[in-house]
Motif scaffolding. Structure first.
Motif, PDB file in Angstrom:
ATOM      1  N   LEU A 225       0.873  -1.142  -0.037  1.00 51.24           N
ATOM      2  CA  LEU A 225       0.018  -0.041   0.053  1.00 51.24           C
ATOM      3  C   LEU A 225       0.820   1.194  -0.134  1.00 51.24           C
ATOM      4  O   LEU A 225       0.484   2.300  -0.564  1.00 51.24           O
ATOM      5  N   GLY A 226       2.008   1.302   0.681  1.00 53.01           N
ATOM      6  CA  GLY A 226       2.861   2.287   0.764  1.00 53.01           C
ATOM      7  C   GLY A 226       3.498   2.621  -0.742  1.00 53.01           C
ATOM      8  O   GLY A 226       4.149   3.743  -0.809  1.00 53.01           O
ATOM      9  N   SER A 227       3.569   1.641  -1.441  1.00 51.51           N
ATOM     10  CA  SER A 227       4.155   1.669  -2.697  1.00 51.51           C
ATOM     11  C   SER A 227       2.992   2.070  -3.858  1.00 51.51           C
ATOM     12  O   SER A 227       3.336   2.237  -5.228  1.00 51.51           O
ATOM     13  N   GLY A 228       1.840   2.148  -3.136  1.00 50.96           N
ATOM     14  CA  GLY A 228       0.682   2.733  -3.964  1.00 50.96           C
ATOM     15  C   GLY A 228      -0.201   1.333  -4.835  1.00 50.96           C
ATOM     16  O   GLY A 228      -0.963   1.780  -5.694  1.00 50.96           O
ATOM     17  N   ALA A 229      -0.072   0.295  -4.321  1.00 50.37           N
ATOM     18  CA  ALA A 229      -0.803  -0.840  -4.724  1.00 50.37           C
ATOM     19  C   ALA A 229      -2.268  -0.498  -4.447  1.00 50.37           C
ATOM     20  O   ALA A 229      -2.535  -0.025  -3.238  1.00 50.37           O
ATOM     21  N   PRO A 230      -3.138  -0.952  -5.525  1.00 53.50           N
ATOM     22  CA  PRO A 230      -4.593  -0.845  -5.315  1.00 53.50           C
ATOM     23  C   PRO A 230      -4.981  -1.722  -4.003  1.00 53.50           C
ATOM     24  O   PRO A 230      -4.452  -2.895  -3.979  1.00 53.50           O
ATOM     25  N   VAL A 231      -6.062  -1.078  -3.261  1.00 53.98           N
ATOM     26  CA  VAL A 231      -6.406  -2.070  -2.229  1.00 53.98           C
ATOM     27  C   VAL A 231      -6.864  -3.523  -2.397  1.00 53.98           C
ATOM     28  O   VAL A 231      -6.625  -4.386  -2.098  1.00 53.98           O
ATOM     29  N   THR A 232      -7.726  -3.411  -3.512  1.00 57.24           N
ATOM     30  CA  THR A 232      -8.363  -4.408  -3.981  1.00 57.24           C
ATOM     31  C   THR A 232      -7.364  -5.905  -4.130  1.00 57.24           C
ATOM     32  O   THR A 232      -7.292  -6.882  -3.803  1.00 57.24           O
ATOM     33  N   GLN A 233      -6.320  -5.253  -5.164  1.00 56.21           N
ATOM     34  CA  GLN A 233      -5.334  -5.987  -5.579  1.00 56.21           C
ATOM     35  C   GLN A 233      -4.612  -6.688  -4.369  1.00 56.21           C
ATOM     36  O   GLN A 233      -4.248  -7.941  -4.244  1.00 56.21           O
ATOM     37  N   VAL A 234      -4.091  -5.966  -3.369  1.00 50.67           N
ATOM     38  CA  VAL A 234      -3.708  -6.211  -2.369  1.00 50.67           C
ATOM     39  C   VAL A 234      -4.127  -7.297  -1.414  1.00 50.67           C
ATOM     40  O   VAL A 234      -3.902  -8.367  -1.182  1.00 50.67           O
ATOM     41  N   ALA A 235      -5.528  -7.191  -1.302  1.00 55.43           N
ATOM     42  CA  ALA A 235      -6.418  -8.031  -0.575  1.00 55.43           C
ATOM     43  C   ALA A 235      -6.517  -9.354  -1.163  1.00 55.43           C
ATOM     44  O   ALA A 235      -6.139 -10.523  -0.455  1.00 55.43           O
ATOM     45  N   LEU A 236      -6.468  -9.353  -2.582  1.00 58.61           N
ATOM     46  CA  LEU A 236      -6.467 -10.859  -3.196  1.00 58.61           C
ATOM     47  C   LEU A 236      -5.408 -11.333  -3.230  1.00 58.61           C
ATOM     48  O   LEU A 236      -5.099 -12.744  -2.988  1.00 58.61           O
ATOM     49  N   ASP A 237      -4.015 -10.737  -3.426  1.00 59.48           N
ATOM     50  CA  ASP A 237      -2.744 -11.193  -3.197  1.00 59.48           C
ATOM     51  C   ASP A 237      -2.522 -11.930  -1.936  1.00 59.48           C
ATOM     52  O   ASP A 237      -1.545 -12.597  -1.766  1.00 59.48           O
ATOM     53  N   ARG A 251      -7.479  -2.719   9.619  1.00 61.82           N
ATOM     54  CA  ARG A 251      -7.681  -1.540  10.491  1.00 61.82           C
ATOM     55  C   ARG A 251      -7.488  -2.073  11.916  1.00 61.82           C
ATOM     56  O   ARG A 251      -7.096  -1.028  12.656  1.00 61.82           O
ATOM     57  N   ARG A 252      -7.683  -3.253  12.255  1.00 61.10           N
ATOM     58  CA  ARG A 252      -7.544  -3.794  13.619  1.00 61.10           C
ATOM     59  C   ARG A 252      -5.985  -3.858  13.980  1.00 61.10           C
ATOM     60  O   ARG A 252      -5.577  -3.200  15.136  1.00 61.10           O
ATOM     61  N   ALA A 253      -5.381  -4.018  12.962  1.00 63.70           N
ATOM     62  CA  ALA A 253      -3.799  -4.246  13.059  1.00 63.70           C
ATOM     63  C   ALA A 253      -3.193  -2.587  13.203  1.00 63.70           C
ATOM     64  O   ALA A 253      -2.190  -2.639  14.017  1.00 63.70           O
ATOM     65  N   ALA A 254      -3.582  -2.094  12.221  1.00 62.27           N
ATOM     66  CA  ALA A 254      -2.795  -0.688  11.921  1.00 62.27           C
ATOM     67  C   ALA A 254      -3.478   0.217  12.345  1.00 62.27           C
ATOM     68  O   ALA A 254      -2.778   1.369  12.371  1.00 62.27           O
ATOM     69  N   GLY A 255      -4.900   0.266  12.791  1.00 65.12           N
ATOM     70  CA  GLY A 255      -5.623   1.505  13.339  1.00 65.12           C
ATOM     71  C   GLY A 255      -6.020   2.313  12.235  1.00 65.12           C
ATOM     72  O   GLY A 255      -6.394   3.464  12.781  1.00 65.12           O
ATOM     73  N   THR A 256      -5.952   2.026  11.141  1.00 62.79           N
ATOM     74  CA  THR A 256      -6.503   2.897   9.960  1.00 62.79           C
ATOM     75  C   THR A 256      -6.946   1.986   8.721  1.00 62.79           C
ATOM     76  O   THR A 256      -6.452   0.844   8.892  1.00 62.79           O
ATOM     77  N   SER A 257      -7.819   2.452   7.967  1.00 64.85           N
ATOM     78  CA  SER A 257      -8.050   1.692   6.860  1.00 64.85           C
ATOM     79  C   SER A 257      -7.199   1.641   5.549  1.00 64.85           C
ATOM     80  O   SER A 257      -5.987   2.230   5.660  1.00 64.85           O
ATOM     81  N   PRO A 258      -7.193   0.322   4.752  1.00 61.13           N
ATOM     82  CA  PRO A 258      -6.100   0.417   3.886  1.00 61.13           C
ATOM     83  C   PRO A 258      -5.987   1.739   2.975  1.00 61.13           C
ATOM     84  O   PRO A 258      -4.925   1.950   2.799  1.00 61.13           O
ATOM     85  N   SER A 259      -7.111   2.113   2.649  1.00 66.80           N
ATOM     86  CA  SER A 259      -7.280   3.027   1.643  1.00 66.80           C
ATOM     87  C   SER A 259      -6.442   4.546   2.500  1.00 66.80           C
ATOM     88  O   SER A 259      -5.787   5.327   1.677  1.00 66.80           O
ATOM     89  N   ALA A 260      -6.663   4.711   3.662  1.00 66.50           N
ATOM     90  CA  ALA A 260      -6.255   5.924   4.288  1.00 66.50           C
ATOM     91  C   ALA A 260      -4.778   5.726   4.627  1.00 66.50           C
ATOM     92  O   ALA A 260      -3.909   6.687   4.337  1.00 66.50           O
ATOM     93  N   TYR A 261      -4.568   4.526   4.725  1.00 62.24           N
ATOM     94  CA  TYR A 261      -2.949   4.262   4.888  1.00 62.24           C
ATOM     95  C   TYR A 261      -2.204   4.381   3.401  1.00 62.24           C
ATOM     96  O   TYR A 261      -1.188   4.947   3.447  1.00 62.24           O
ATOM     97  N   ARG A 262      -2.799   4.075   2.436  1.00 62.72           N
ATOM     98  CA  ARG A 262      -2.439   4.170   1.006  1.00 62.72           C
ATOM     99  C   ARG A 262      -1.943   5.616   0.798  1.00 62.72           C
ATOM    100  O   ARG A 262      -1.021   5.809  -0.184  1.00 62.72           O
ATOM    101  N   HIS A 263      -2.971   6.315   1.132  1.00 64.18           N
ATOM    102  CA  HIS A 263      -2.866   7.887   0.615  1.00 64.18           C
ATOM    103  C   HIS A 263      -2.152   8.784   1.707  1.00 64.18           C
ATOM    104  O   HIS A 263      -2.265  10.036   1.710  1.00 64.18           O
ATOM    105  N   ARG A 264      -1.655   8.298   2.827  1.00 64.59           N
ATOM    106  CA  ARG A 264      -1.122   8.984   4.073  1.00 64.59           C
ATOM    107  C   ARG A 264       0.099   9.874   3.286  1.00 64.59           C
ATOM    108  O   ARG A 264       0.909   8.946   2.301  1.00 64.59           O
ATOM    109  N   PRO A 265       0.462  10.804   3.673  1.00 69.39           N
ATOM    110  CA  PRO A 265       1.519  11.496   3.164  1.00 69.39           C
ATOM    111  C   PRO A 265       3.036  11.187   3.646  1.00 69.39           C
ATOM    112  O   PRO A 265       3.095  10.348   4.633  1.00 69.39           O
TER     113      PRO A 265
END
Length: 265
Positions: A225-237, A251-265
């Motif tokens: 996600l930090g490299s910009g991979a789509p959430v759906t693709q990461v979930a399936l992989d 969200r349980r593990a990281a405290g935020t949603s995958p999409s929010a993590y992916r777009h964090r500055p």
């Protein structure tokens, strides 16, 4: 600001040239292609391993860390480690003299990188190795050390077992994080009972097999996600049947949603 800067011309990309510089901090810029592997090695100086772009996986005998652009890994001096580039990577490494690193952890730790620290690290790679300690360059380095002093480490380590069979199992899961075989199925491939394997897993890593695999998937997801991979693709992989199940776990593990993590500055 730093995105358009260029590194100092002809600056060495050999880590050996940075170990005995007569300054508190020496900064090395080096770019790597996706898939490149830095084989196990050690350095005289402690390191802050950081990349302004791209994601890497850093491993020691005791653990594994996923390092996306929003994070850095503190590597104490003398610790044997290897690095695999999971994407094209713009590495900017700080090597700290022993006295300058005295306040830092004695073990590997993942650290957050603020926008300010990012700019300071990039600026450090543009300074002469023998920078004027009493001039502006010295102030940049002093501010880097002050920023490091205030950082709180993040619980993002994946412990690795020392037992050869368990280590091989863990490495197989890291190579194929979507593999959903049960502990019993893995035990059959290793000619061991599931009960014995579970006991040894807990003893060597401090985690159950299921908890270890989930942590491995969380770290892998963070890297992708930090490299910009789509959430759906990461979930399936990663072996999840639905994006919602993956998102709930993340969200349980990281405290935020995958999409929010992916777009964090």
């Amino acid at each position: 600001m730093s995105r358009n800067r260029q590194s100092v011309p002809n600056r060495s990309t050999d880590p050996l040239d940075y170990q005995r510089v007569p300054r508190a901090v020496a900064a090395m810029p080096k770019d790597f292609a996706s898939g490149f592997e830095v084989l196990p090695h050690v350095h005289e100086r402690a390191q802050l391993i950081y990349a302004t772009a791209g994601t890497m996986r850093v491993s020691t005998d005791d653990g594994m860390w996923m390092v996306p652009p929003q994070r850095a890994l503190w590597m104490p001096a003398g610790v044997r480690h290897s690095i695999i580039m999971l994407s094209d990577l713009t590495m900017r490494t700080l090597y700290l003299r022993e006295d300058a690193a005295a306040f830092m952890p004695e073990v590997c730790r993942v650290l957050p990188v603020s926008a300010l620290l990012r700019e300071l690290i990039v600026r450090a790679t543009e300074l002469p190795l023998d920078y004027d300690e009493k001039g502006p360059a010295g102030h940049v380095v002093a501010l880097i050390i002050a920023e490091l002093r205030g950082l709180q480490s993040l619980p993002l380590q994946l412990p690795m077992p020392s037992d050869p069979k368990l280590r091989a199992l863990c490495q197989a899961l890291l190579a194929a994080p979507g593999d959903s075989r049960t502990l019993g199925e893995w035990a059959a491939t290793l000619n061991a009972s599931a009960r014995t394997l579970a006991r040894h897993f807990q003893s060597e890593t401090g985690l159950s097999f299921g908890a270890w695999r989930q942590q491995a998937r969380v770290l892998e997801a963070m890297g992708r996600l930090g490299s910009g991979a789509p959430v759906t693709q990461v979930a399936l992989d990663l072996g999840y049947d639905s994006v919602s199940a993956f998102s709930a776990m993340f969200r349980r593990a990281a405290g935020t949603s995958p999409s929010a993590y992916r777009h964090r500055p």
